[in-house]
Design a protein around this motif. Structure first.
Motif, PDB file in Angstrom:
ATOM      1  N   MET A  94      -2.665  80.854  27.049  1.00 31.45           N
ATOM      2  CA  MET A  94      -1.831  80.354  28.147  1.00 31.45           C
ATOM      3  C   MET A  94      -1.137  81.540  28.817  1.00 31.45           C
ATOM      4  SD  MET A  94      -0.145  76.941  26.386  1.00 31.45           S
ATOM      5  CE  MET A  94       0.404  77.808  24.901  1.00 31.45           C
ATOM      6  N   SER A  95      -1.255  81.631  30.112  1.00 34.49           N
ATOM      7  CA  SER A  95      -0.659  82.729  30.863  1.00 34.49           C
ATOM      8  C   SER A  95       0.190  82.160  31.988  1.00 34.49           C
ATOM      9  CB  SER A  95      -1.752  83.637  31.437  1.00 34.49           C
ATOM     10  OG  SER A  95      -1.191  84.705  32.172  1.00 34.49           O
ATOM     11  N   VAL A  96       1.457  82.549  32.017  1.00 37.69           N
ATOM     12  CA  VAL A  96       2.372  82.049  33.047  1.00 37.69           C
ATOM     13  C   VAL A  96       3.112  83.224  33.670  1.00 37.69           C
ATOM     14  CG1 VAL A  96       2.687  79.791  31.967  1.00 37.69           C
ATOM     15  CG2 VAL A  96       4.214  81.668  31.338  1.00 37.69           C
ATOM     16  N   TRP A  97       3.583  83.007  34.892  1.00 41.19           N
ATOM     17  CA  TRP A  97       4.391  84.000  35.592  1.00 41.19           C
ATOM     18  C   TRP A  97       5.839  83.544  35.610  1.00 41.19           C
ATOM     19  CZ3 TRP A  97       2.934  88.741  37.169  1.00 41.19           C
ATOM     20  CH2 TRP A  97       1.559  89.004  37.249  1.00 41.19           C
ATOM     21  N   ASN A 108       4.461  88.721  33.578  1.00 37.18           N
ATOM     22  CA  ASN A 108       3.353  87.856  33.175  1.00 37.18           C
ATOM     23  C   ASN A 108       3.433  87.652  31.670  1.00 37.18           C
ATOM     24  OD1 ASN A 108       0.035  87.925  32.357  1.00 37.18           O
ATOM     25  ND2 ASN A 108       0.747  86.430  33.822  1.00 37.18           N
ATOM     26  N   LEU A 109       3.452  86.402  31.235  1.00 38.31           N
ATOM     27  CA  LEU A 109       3.665  86.067  29.839  1.00 38.31           C
ATOM     28  C   LEU A 109       2.434  85.369  29.267  1.00 38.31           C
ATOM     29  CD1 LEU A 109       7.297  84.652  30.230  1.00 38.31           C
ATOM     30  CD2 LEU A 109       6.629  87.002  29.636  1.00 38.31           C
ATOM     31  N   ASP A 110       1.817  86.000  28.261  1.00 35.00           N
ATOM     32  CA  ASP A 110       0.727  85.371  27.521  1.00 35.00           C
ATOM     33  C   ASP A 110       1.332  84.635  26.337  1.00 35.00           C
ATOM     34  OD1 ASP A 110      -1.384  86.369  29.112  1.00 35.00           O
ATOM     35  OD2 ASP A 110      -1.254  88.305  28.091  1.00 35.00           O
ATOM     36  N   VAL A 111       1.052  83.344  26.248  1.00 34.75           N
ATOM     37  CA  VAL A 111       1.756  82.486  25.297  1.00 34.75           C
ATOM     38  C   VAL A 111       0.778  81.867  24.299  1.00 34.75           C
ATOM     39  CG1 VAL A 111       3.293  80.491  25.055  1.00 34.75           C
ATOM     40  CG2 VAL A 111       3.416  81.922  27.114  1.00 34.75           C
ATOM     41  N   ALA A 112       1.176  81.864  23.036  1.00 38.05           N
ATOM     42  CA  ALA A 112       0.462  81.111  22.003  1.00 38.05           C
ATOM     43  C   ALA A 112       1.492  80.288  21.243  1.00 38.05           C
ATOM     44  CB  ALA A 112      -0.269  82.042  21.055  1.00 38.05           C
ATOM     45  N   GLN A 132       4.977  76.465  31.542  1.00 43.04           N
ATOM     46  CA  GLN A 132       5.205  76.595  32.982  1.00 43.04           C
ATOM     47  C   GLN A 132       6.615  76.170  33.367  1.00 43.04           C
ATOM     48  OE1 GLN A 132       1.992  74.213  34.518  1.00 43.04           O
ATOM     49  NE2 GLN A 132       0.674  75.989  34.861  1.00 43.04           N
ATOM     50  N   ARG A 133       7.105  75.109  32.737  1.00 39.96           N
ATOM     51  CA  ARG A 133       8.432  74.598  33.084  1.00 39.96           C
ATOM     52  C   ARG A 133       9.520  75.628  32.772  1.00 39.96           C
ATOM     53  NH1 ARG A 133       7.720  69.778  31.608  1.00 39.96           N
ATOM     54  NH2 ARG A 133       8.271  69.909  29.411  1.00 39.96           N
ATOM     55  N   HIS A 134       9.410  76.303  31.654  1.00 40.77           N
ATOM     56  CA  HIS A 134      10.437  77.277  31.286  1.00 40.77           C
ATOM     57  C   HIS A 134      10.215  78.634  31.953  1.00 40.77           C
ATOM     58  CE1 HIS A 134      12.483  74.675  28.474  1.00 40.77           C
ATOM     59  NE2 HIS A 134      11.309  74.320  27.968  1.00 40.77           N
ATOM     60  N   VAL A 165       4.761  85.394  22.229  1.00 40.94           N
ATOM     61  CA  VAL A 165       4.609  85.716  23.651  1.00 40.94           C
ATOM     62  C   VAL A 165       4.419  87.215  23.806  1.00 40.94           C
ATOM     63  CG1 VAL A 165       5.668  85.606  25.945  1.00 40.94           C
ATOM     64  CG2 VAL A 165       6.084  83.761  24.292  1.00 40.94           C
ATOM     65  N   ARG A 166       3.422  87.600  24.592  1.00 42.76           N
ATOM     66  CA  ARG A 166       3.256  89.009  24.961  1.00 42.76           C
ATOM     67  C   ARG A 166       3.461  89.130  26.460  1.00 42.76           C
ATOM     68  NH1 ARG A 166      -2.101  92.852  24.667  1.00 42.76           N
ATOM     69  NH2 ARG A 166      -2.710  91.414  26.332  1.00 42.76           N
TER      70      ARG A 166
END
Length: 214
Positions: A94-97, A108-112, A132-134, A165-166
């Protein structure tokens, strides 16, 4: 260059998206934002009325309104699976901005995210919606990591949750030390995913596998 931050269980704050005291952002005043962008362009020595910039304030205001207004009504669905107990579920990729609240620059945050299933499983797409919400606000990565873990705890009704998160931060890549390869890793683990070494290792192995090949 990699910077890691690990949050112990003692730092965990039980929460849900609707818990009392949760800060709800005010609606974005797009007209006021556009006016401020005009002032900013002028202060930067630009002519806000020239052809290339005449519509820029409205576009910027529209983006701020969209980015800071994630859908809060998206429900998180759980499915009953009575024969599941003790299974580790990890959702990665999961990748979010988000926006660094210190410099207003993107990150850019890569999330697991992982949890231990106990009679219920969470709809997989909901993990992305939670992230995405946070992310859709002015943030710091450490707080974002805890908030995602808090909400998942609320959804599953338990504490066996971990979020890794990375982050790639433009405030470090394009300003300051300007180190493009720098990454920041944060981990929030609670319940058995914090106290059980074997379970914690399993989560970290699965969560970070994608990062090693990125």
């Amino acid at each position: 260059m990699t910077h890691a931050v690990f949050s112990p269980a003692a730092d965990h704050i039980p929460a849900s998206p609707t818990r009392p005291g949760r800060v709800v952002p005010e609606p974005v005043d797009a007209e006021r934002v556009a006016d401020l962008v005009v002032q900013l362009l002028s202060a930067l020595g630009e002519d806000p009325g020239r052809e290339g910039l005449v519509d820029t304030p409205a576009r910027v205001a529209s983006w701020w309104r969209t980015f800071l207004s994630p859908d809060p009504s998206a429900a998180t669905t759980c499915f009953t699976e009575t024969q599941l107990s003790g299974q580790l579920v990890v959702v990665g990729g999961m990748s979010v901005w988000s926006l660094c609240e210190h410099h207003l620059l993107p990150m850019n945050l890569d999330v697991a995210a992982g949890y231990v299933a106990d009679g219920n499983v969470v709809g997989l797409s909901k993990f992305g919606r939670i992230a995405q919400r946070h992310a859709g606000r002015l943030q710091v990565q450490e707080r974002f990591t805890r908030q995602v873990a808090d909400e998942i705890c609320g959804v599953i009704g338990g504490q066996d949750v971990a979020v890794a998160v990375r982050g790639t931060h433009l405030c470090m890549s394009m300003r300051g030390v300007r180190m493009e390869a720098a990454r920041t890793t944060t981990l929030q683990a609670t319940g058995r995913l914090q106290t059980d070494p074997a379970l914690s290792r399993q989560f970290l192995t699965l969560a970070t596998a994608q990062w090693r090949v990125a």
